[in-house]
Design a protein around this motif. Sequence first.
Motif, short mmCIF file in Angstrom:
data_model
loop_
_atom_site.label_atom_id
_atom_site.label_comp_id
_atom_site.label_asym_id
_atom_site.label_seq_id
_atom_site.Cartn_x
_atom_site.Cartn_y
_atom_site.Cartn_z
N GLY A 1 48.91 75.30 18.44
CA GLY A 1 49.54 75.98 19.69
C GLY A 1 48.65 76.61 20.59
N LEU B 1 54.72 73.99 24.77
CA LEU B 1 55.29 75.53 24.81
C LEU B 1 55.78 75.65 23.42
N ARG B 2 56.31 74.81 22.97
CA ARG B 2 57.02 75.05 21.67
C ARG B 2 56.16 75.32 20.43
N LEU B 3 55.01 74.87 20.46
CA LEU B 3 53.95 74.98 19.49
C LEU B 3 53.31 76.33 20.06
N TRP B 4 53.04 76.61 21.32
CA TRP B 4 52.45 78.06 21.79
C TRP B 4 53.36 79.00 21.31
N ALA B 5 54.71 78.91 21.43
CA ALA B 5 55.68 80.02 21.13
C ALA B 5 55.35 80.40 19.53
N GLY B 6 55.22 79.19 18.64
CA GLY B 6 55.20 79.57 17.40
C GLY B 6 54.14 80.35 16.90
N ARG C 1 48.91 76.58 12.02
CA ARG C 1 48.92 77.09 13.41
C ARG C 1 47.68 77.49 13.72
#
Length: 227
Positions: free
Chosen positions: A181, A8-13, A204
């Motif tokens: 992400g 989730l932290r990468l997706w949010a980025g 990203r």
Amino acid sequence: MNDRAPPLRLWAGEALEIPKLLLSPLQRAVPIAAGHGQPVIVYPGYLTSDVSSIRLRRSLNAAGYAAYGWQIGKNSGARADLLDRLVPQLEELSQRHQQGATLIGWSLGGVFAREVAKQRPDLVRLVITLGSPFSGDPRANNAWRLYELLNDHRVDSPPIATDLAAKPPVRTLAVHSPIDGIVAQAAARGLAEESDRQVELTGRHLSLARSPAGIRLIGRLLAEELG
């Protein structure tokens, strides 16, 4: 192979990249190594159009390549007639330039680039995929739920009869990122036999085809592979 979707932290980025992606058509070309008129077709990612690749194509054209979008509007996912629409463009451009084309596909566009190359390998010099989910579990990404919501088929049952992981019979490069992400790095890198060369780029997902770092890498790969 790690078939899990990015955390989730990468997706949010990836949200931080959306304004940059929207502004990228207004940005100047990124200097890259010179080409010599070789035709290049750029396939956009899911839910984007040729607008998303304007900066990349601008950079390629400024360097001396002949860059084109796929010219069929928004990438809405796999369609039964998709290859029937993409292959004629490849045939026309190859005839116009009297040489095979390089196919560059970002995200889902890279999956389609590989399939076009399987159809007409005689007209393709090189395929470069950028964060494209061609390998492993088709749900090893954070976009599959949206894809299935907006399409009439599951991600593991596309309306195109093919083995997505099978390498096209042409030189094929897979660019992948450890901080992607949206698509799992393993899915975009694939197994050794699924491409000829795997290249890591730290960026990203939404930056791979439009950031200066991504465009410079593409320029370097084209110079190395076509030179």
